[in-house]
Design an enzyme around this catalytic site. Structure first.
Site, PDB file in Angstrom:
ATOM      1  N   GLU A   1       0.833  -1.209   0.000  1.00  0.00           N
ATOM      2  CA  GLU A   1       0.000   0.000   0.000  1.00  0.00           C
ATOM      3  C   GLU A   1       0.866   1.258   0.000  1.00  0.00           C
ATOM      4  O   GLU A   1       0.852   2.071   0.914  1.00  0.00           O
ATOM      5  CB  GLU A   1      -0.975  -0.028   1.172  1.00  0.00           C
ATOM      6  CG  GLU A   1      -1.982  -1.157   1.073  1.00  0.00           C
ATOM      7  CD  GLU A   1      -3.108  -1.097   2.090  1.00  0.00           C
ATOM      8  OE1 GLU A   1      -4.174  -1.682   1.821  1.00  0.00           O
ATOM      9  OE2 GLU A   1      -2.935  -0.470   3.157  1.00  0.00           O
TER      10      GLU A   1
ATOM     11  N   GLU B   1      -5.759  -7.473  -2.046  1.00  0.00           N
ATOM     12  CA  GLU B   1      -6.441  -7.636  -0.767  1.00  0.00           C
ATOM     13  C   GLU B   1      -7.909  -7.298  -0.965  1.00  0.00           C
ATOM     14  O   GLU B   1      -8.229  -6.247  -1.544  1.00  0.00           O
ATOM     15  CB  GLU B   1      -5.876  -6.708   0.316  1.00  0.00           C
ATOM     16  CG  GLU B   1      -4.427  -6.925   0.676  1.00  0.00           C
ATOM     17  CD  GLU B   1      -3.981  -5.975   1.786  1.00  0.00           C
ATOM     18  OE1 GLU B   1      -4.853  -5.373   2.469  1.00  0.00           O
ATOM     19  OE2 GLU B   1      -2.757  -5.825   1.971  1.00  0.00           O
TER      20      GLU B   1
END
Length: 381
Positions: free
Chosen positions: A175, A281
């Site tokens: 991320e 995810e």
């Protein structure tokens, strides 16, 4: 549990068939849109299983019709072909460290599963809100840090290859919307050139470490709900020579928005860059109850942008997973390559960190007693 004691996939086939029967009874369709130019509708189907060893140490288990089943075998029995493994640099032993990741890789490979290796470049959690540099690297400037990143990445990727479990995809950073390895690689203060330098070092290390089995490279962003931010990130990195094989996105509807918004992001990325996109995810709740003392991320159907159609129930989670498959199958040119559920077996009782429970115990793919939920059927080919 020894290798010889581990139940094999055949012992959980009945559980997979039972879940498919539940789907039929719920009236959920099974037709997935086949990717253009591919015989496989979704090339990557699986889950992050990084908490598995900690769950087992705590006495937690997922269960088939004959009792406890290793997580990797359970997922494979439903059609998964990939697992994602989280790796921290120097954490508390047994928590996403290299020996744990290597052990899970051996188990995954025995179950016939490919490996996505998620490198956090941190001693603990790294995400779009926080990217702490490993303590041992904290005094390094950009040039030295880039060298360290390349050497570290090459070493860990080589370790997987050396034990006969080469990594299929290396995720360089986790991320990384706002950079990585703060403060040296913090986007807001260090700028795009510094971020690109560190990522290029990771890419070079991954490719070198793979040897005869070079992995694909994935960059991973949290902002699947912000098409402008995703587009700018990919464009800025490409202008500096950093071009991944895959773009990974986190998609949590309560933060990222509706399936329609996700579709817009995926279509735009493909149109502008021609990249394959993986939901690295994703998760959805099956209940609004709380399995431990930690407040959950989702506490109401109002938290879910598509909650009216897909409420937080086992049936709602199942229907949402089917809709997600349809979104990915509809990405132009077959570039929506798949999805990885995030920690579907993270059952209550294993902390995220010392003193911090799970805010996601209601987004698993197993009830808290370890029995499977019907949404696992979305892992089918």
């Amino acid at each position: 549990m020894t290798e010889g004691d581990r139940p094999r996939t055949a012992r959980v086939v009945l559980a997979a068939l039972a879940a498919l029967l539940v789907l039929i009874l719920l009236g959920v369709g099974f037709v997935a849109r086949v990717r253009v130019g591919s015989a496989d509708p979704l090339a990557i189907r699986g889950a992050d299983i990084s908490f598995t060893l900690q769950e087992e140490a705590a006495g937690k288990a997922v269960r088939g019709p004959h009792g406890p089943v290793p997580m990797e075998d359970m997922l494979a029995s439903y059609g998964a072909n990939t697992v994602r493994l989280r790796l921290w640099v120097d954490p508390t032993p047994g928590t996403s460290d290299l020996p744990s990741a290597l052990a899970l890789a051996r188990r995954a490979a025995q179950a016939g599963l490919r490996i996505v290796l998620a490198l956090h470049y941190s001693d603990t959690w790294a995400d779009h809100m926080n990217q702490p540099t490993p303590a041992a690297w904290a005094s390094q400037g950009l040039d030295e840090l880039a060298g360290t990143v390349e050497q570290y990445t090459r070493g860990v990727v080589a370790a997987f290859a050396a034990q006969g479990t080469p990594v299929a995809v290396v995720q360089v950073g986790n991320e990384i919307d706002n950079g990585l390895l703060w403060p040296v690689g913090r986007l807001a203060t260090a700028g795009w050139d510094a971020v690109a330098r560190l990522l290029a070092a990771g890419v070079a290390g991954a490719r070198a470490g793979g040897g005869a089995h070079p992995p694909q490279i994935m960059l991973h962003l949290a902002s699947s709900g912000d098409v402008g931010a995703v587009t700018r990130f990919v464009r800025e990195l490409a202008a500096r020579g950093v071009r991944p094989d895959l773009l990974g996105l986190s998609y949590y509807p309560w933060w990222s928005g509706s399936l329609v918004r996700l579709q817009q992001t995926l279509d735009t990325v493909v149109k502008n860059f021609g990249l394959d996109v993986l939901l690295a995810e994703t998760a959805y709740p099956w209940t609004l109850a709380n399995g431990d003392g930690e407040p959950n991320a989702v506490t109401s159907n109002a938290d879910l942008p598509d909650g009216a159609a897909y409420p937080a129930t086992p049936a709602g989670q199942t229907a949402w997973a089917e809709a997600l498959r349809q979104v990915l199958g509809g990405v132009p040119g077959g570039h929506g390559v798949g999805f990885l559920f995030w920690e579907p077996g993270w059952l209550p009782g294993v902390p995220a960190s010392p003193g911090v429970g799970s805010a996601y115990d209601n987004t698993t793919l197993f009830r808290w007693d370890g029995t499977p939920l019907p949404a696992l059927a979305a892992l089918r080919p």
